[in-house]
Design an enzyme around this catalytic site. Structure first.
Site, mmCIF file in Angstrom:
data_model
loop_
_atom_site.group_PDB
_atom_site.id
_atom_site.type_symbol
_atom_site.label_atom_id
_atom_site.label_comp_id
_atom_site.label_asym_id
_atom_site.label_seq_id
_atom_site.Cartn_x
_atom_site.Cartn_y
_atom_site.Cartn_z
ATOM 1 N N ARG A 159 -2.657 2.984 -0.527
ATOM 2 C CA ARG A 159 -3.875 3.422 0.168
ATOM 3 C C ARG A 159 -4.934 3.733 -0.869
ATOM 4 N NH1 ARG A 159 -1.308 8.544 2.383
ATOM 5 N NH2 ARG A 159 -0.189 8.138 0.462
ATOM 6 N N CYS A 283 -8.781 -3.041 5.499
ATOM 7 C CA CYS A 283 -7.443 -3.580 5.798
ATOM 8 C C CYS A 283 -7.095 -3.638 7.278
ATOM 9 C CB CYS A 283 -6.404 -2.749 5.060
ATOM 10 S SG CYS A 283 -6.733 -2.701 3.304
HETATM 11 C C1 UGA Z 1 -4.140 0.967 4.502
HETATM 12 C C2 UGA Z 1 -2.635 1.267 4.593
HETATM 13 O O1 UGA Z 1 -2.431 2.654 4.857
HETATM 14 C C3 UGA Z 1 -1.931 0.894 3.278
HETATM 15 O O2 UGA Z 1 -0.525 1.097 3.412
HETATM 16 C C4 UGA Z 1 -2.207 -0.584 2.966
HETATM 17 O O3 UGA Z 1 -1.640 -0.967 1.733
HETATM 18 C C5 UGA Z 1 -3.718 -0.813 2.891
HETATM 19 O O4 UGA Z 1 -4.313 -0.422 4.168
HETATM 20 C C6 UGA Z 1 -3.971 -2.280 2.639
HETATM 21 O O5 UGA Z 1 -3.556 -3.112 3.452
HETATM 22 O O6 UGA Z 1 -4.508 -2.609 1.581
HETATM 23 P P1 UGA Z 1 -6.269 2.189 3.427
HETATM 24 O O7 UGA Z 1 -7.059 1.246 4.276
HETATM 25 O O8 UGA Z 1 -6.605 2.342 1.995
HETATM 26 O O9 UGA Z 1 -4.704 1.796 3.495
HETATM 27 O O10 UGA Z 1 -6.415 3.631 4.062
HETATM 28 P P2 UGA Z 1 -5.617 4.538 5.116
HETATM 29 O O11 UGA Z 1 -5.281 5.816 4.485
HETATM 30 O O12 UGA Z 1 -4.526 3.802 5.757
HETATM 31 O O13 UGA Z 1 -6.765 4.812 6.202
HETATM 32 C C7 UGA Z 1 -7.322 3.767 6.995
HETATM 33 C C8 UGA Z 1 -8.270 4.355 8.013
HETATM 34 O O14 UGA Z 1 -7.567 5.060 9.031
HETATM 35 C C9 UGA Z 1 -9.282 5.347 7.452
HETATM 36 O O15 UGA Z 1 -10.547 5.088 8.017
HETATM 37 C C10 UGA Z 1 -8.765 6.698 7.905
HETATM 38 O O16 UGA Z 1 -9.785 7.652 8.055
HETATM 39 C C11 UGA Z 1 -8.150 6.331 9.244
HETATM 40 N N1 UGA Z 1 -7.093 7.265 9.682
HETATM 41 C C12 UGA Z 1 -5.966 7.408 8.958
HETATM 42 C C13 UGA Z 1 -7.258 7.955 10.876
HETATM 43 O O17 UGA Z 1 -8.286 7.828 11.578
HETATM 44 N N2 UGA Z 1 -6.256 8.802 11.293
HETATM 45 C C14 UGA Z 1 -5.112 8.953 10.584
HETATM 46 O O18 UGA Z 1 -4.230 9.733 11.030
HETATM 47 C C15 UGA Z 1 -4.970 8.261 9.386
#
Ligand code: UGA
Length: 453
Positions: A159, A283
């Site tokens: 992430r 992603c």
């Molecule tokens: C995501 C995946 O979590 C990684 O495992 C993966 O490697 C990556 O995509 C990828 O394919 O490269 P990332 O996009 O960096 O990682 O960030 P996340 O922490 O997953 O968050 C994604 C979005 O979901 C953010 O906008 C975050 O605010 C949102 N989110 C996350 C929520 O709205 N609620 C949550 O409980 C968690």
């Protein structure tokens, strides 16, 4: 081992620095000369906590180049980590991937090289990359290229914002290939991470309970599908809690309590159940769209994944609906957005909810002011045409505004002294898009507190 990494974006650079840190000799290649020059000078072109520190520690094992003839011939393993940006149809653009495969084929010279897809690529891309490499290699040497290389998939699960921790202390490592020899080489490459035998960097310590890392060693297609299925599941977990959130609001339930109540069930798990504005970033949107597109090539529908996407779009509209309910008219109003990056601890603005919300507000005639602790420079470069007014502090952002929308849950926004700021606002309305503020406390201080769920 000698490792070459093609592409120095989030994935390529983090992978390269981490593999160098655990002892491999790594050469990172990018066709962008200015990026390579910055990296040679020890500068990281992206914002990622501690990546620069780790680069400094791994320096003796790490080199940067723009030259395929320098990177490929001696490599035991070549990672392809180039961008696969979405096209208008939802399927990823594979131009960079195909260029990388072609150049690898033109320069392969080792006895056996493992070529690994690290970018998130459509299912079947391993075979496709293999065919391009083979054709280029055979053309160059004028004979069959039997046994010169193996193709593998090694999806990453890091992430942004916590990329080092996710790479050094992963929940699992997935490697997929139809060739045993390629799997053995990747197993050896990752051995220090699997067994956790490397010394942890002081700035990203090893979690106390971290044991050996499970390895999923499988076939090519399964590894490719694991990546998409993982991202789609995480995206739908968030959309699920957001859908329940809509009902919670109607029946007077607190979605944070509901999330806690279901998340403590170990079959469900508490992570990725934070309700709010929804997911952004490069992603989840891209990968869920690609999954739906791949399925349709096989005549399949993916109604669950499609619904997750739909719910996510609805969350953005929900912000505008709530503001309309509260302010009645948006024309001529000033709205403050706190947070521009798609999540905290990154300056990445791809698919950021803030960009979409700003656009929707401006279409309705509102003036938009915004602040972000890290992403404002990038916003200025990439989105200056939108006409959002960037402010240097939270105080300046909320001044004279009719409502504040908390879009990204940066730590510093949790610590704002709202009572002190209230007099500067035109009307004390706060829309908490990430449900991180203390609504009762804000209400007592005279704010109209609205949570987005
Ligand atoms: C995501 C995946 O979590 C990684 O495992 C993966 O490697 C990556 O995509 C990828 O394919 O490269 P990332 O996009 O960096 O990682 O960030 P996340 O922490 O997953 O968050 C994604 C979005 O979901 C953010 O906008 C975050 O605010 C949102 N989110 C996350 C929520 O709205 N609620 C949550 O409980 C968690």
């Amino acid at each position: 081992m000698n490792v070459a990494i093609i592409g120095t974006g989030y994935v390529g650079l983090t992978t390269g620095v981490c593999l160098a840190y655990i002892g491999h000799s790594v050469l990172c290649l990018d066709t962008d000369l200015s990026k390579i020059e910055a990296l040679q000078a020890g500068k990281i072109p992206i914002y990622e906590p501690h990546l620069e520190d780790l680069l400094a520690e791994a320096q003796r094992n790490l080199r940067f180049t723009t030259s395929y003839s320098e990177a490929i011939p001696d490599a035991d393993v070549v990672f392809i980590a180039v961008g696969t940006p979405p096209t208008a149809s939802g399927s990823p653009n594979l131009e960079y991937l195909s260029q990388a495969a072609q150049s690898i084929g033109e320069h392969l010279a080792g006895e056996f090289t493992v070529i690994v897809n690290k970018s998130t690529v459509p299912i079947g891309s391993g075979n496709w990359v293999g065919a391009i490499v083979r054709r280029a290699l055979e053309q160059r040497q004028g004979r069959k290229a039997n046994g010169a290389f193996g193709i593998a998939s090694n999806p990453e699960f890091l992430r942004e914002g916590v990329a080092i921790g996710d790479s050094l202390y992963p929940d699992r490592i997935v490697i997929g290939s139809d060739e045993e020899r390629a799997l053995e080489i990747l197993y050896t490459l990752y051995r220090p991470v699997l067994d956790q035998t490397f010394p942890a960097p002081v700035f990203v310590p090893r979690p106390e309970d971290k044991g050996a890392v499970p390895l999923v060693s499988t076939d090519l297609a399964s590894a490719e599908l694991i990546k998409y299925a993982a991202n789609a599941f995480l995206a739908l977990k968030i959309s699920f809690i957001n859908e329940i959130g809509q009902l919670a609001e109607r029946v007077g339930a607190d979605i944070r309590e509901v999330a806690r109540g279901i998340g403590l069930d170990s079959r469900i798990g508490s992570r990725f159940l934070s309700a709010g504005i929804g997911w952004g970033g490069s992603c989840f949107g891209k990968d869920t769209a690609a999954l739906v597109a791949t399925a349709s090539e096989y005549g399949l529908k993916m109604p669950i994944v499609e619904a997750a996407r739909e719910v996510n779009c609805r969350q953005r509209d929900h912000v505008i609906e709530k503001l309309l309910q509260e302010l009645k008219i948006l024309k001529g109003r000033t709205i403050a957005l706190l947070g521009l990056a798609f999540k905290p601890n990154t300056d990445d603005l791809r698919e950021s909810p803030a960009v979409e919300i700003a656009q929707k507000l401006m279409v309705r005639g509102a003036r938009v002011k915004a602040h972000d602790p890290i992403a404002m420079d990038r916003f200025q470069r990439e989105h200056c045409h939108l006409g959002v007014e960037l402010c240097p502090t939270v105080e300046a952002t909320v001044e004279e505004c009719d409502a504040v929308v908390l879009v990204t849950e940066w730590t510093e926004y949790r610590e704002v002294d709202w009572e002190a700021l209230a007099p500067a606002m035109r009307s004390p309305v706060i829309l908490d898009g990430r449900l991180i503020l203390d609504g009762d406390k804000l209400s007592r201080a005279g704010f109209r507190y609205i949570g987005i769920n």
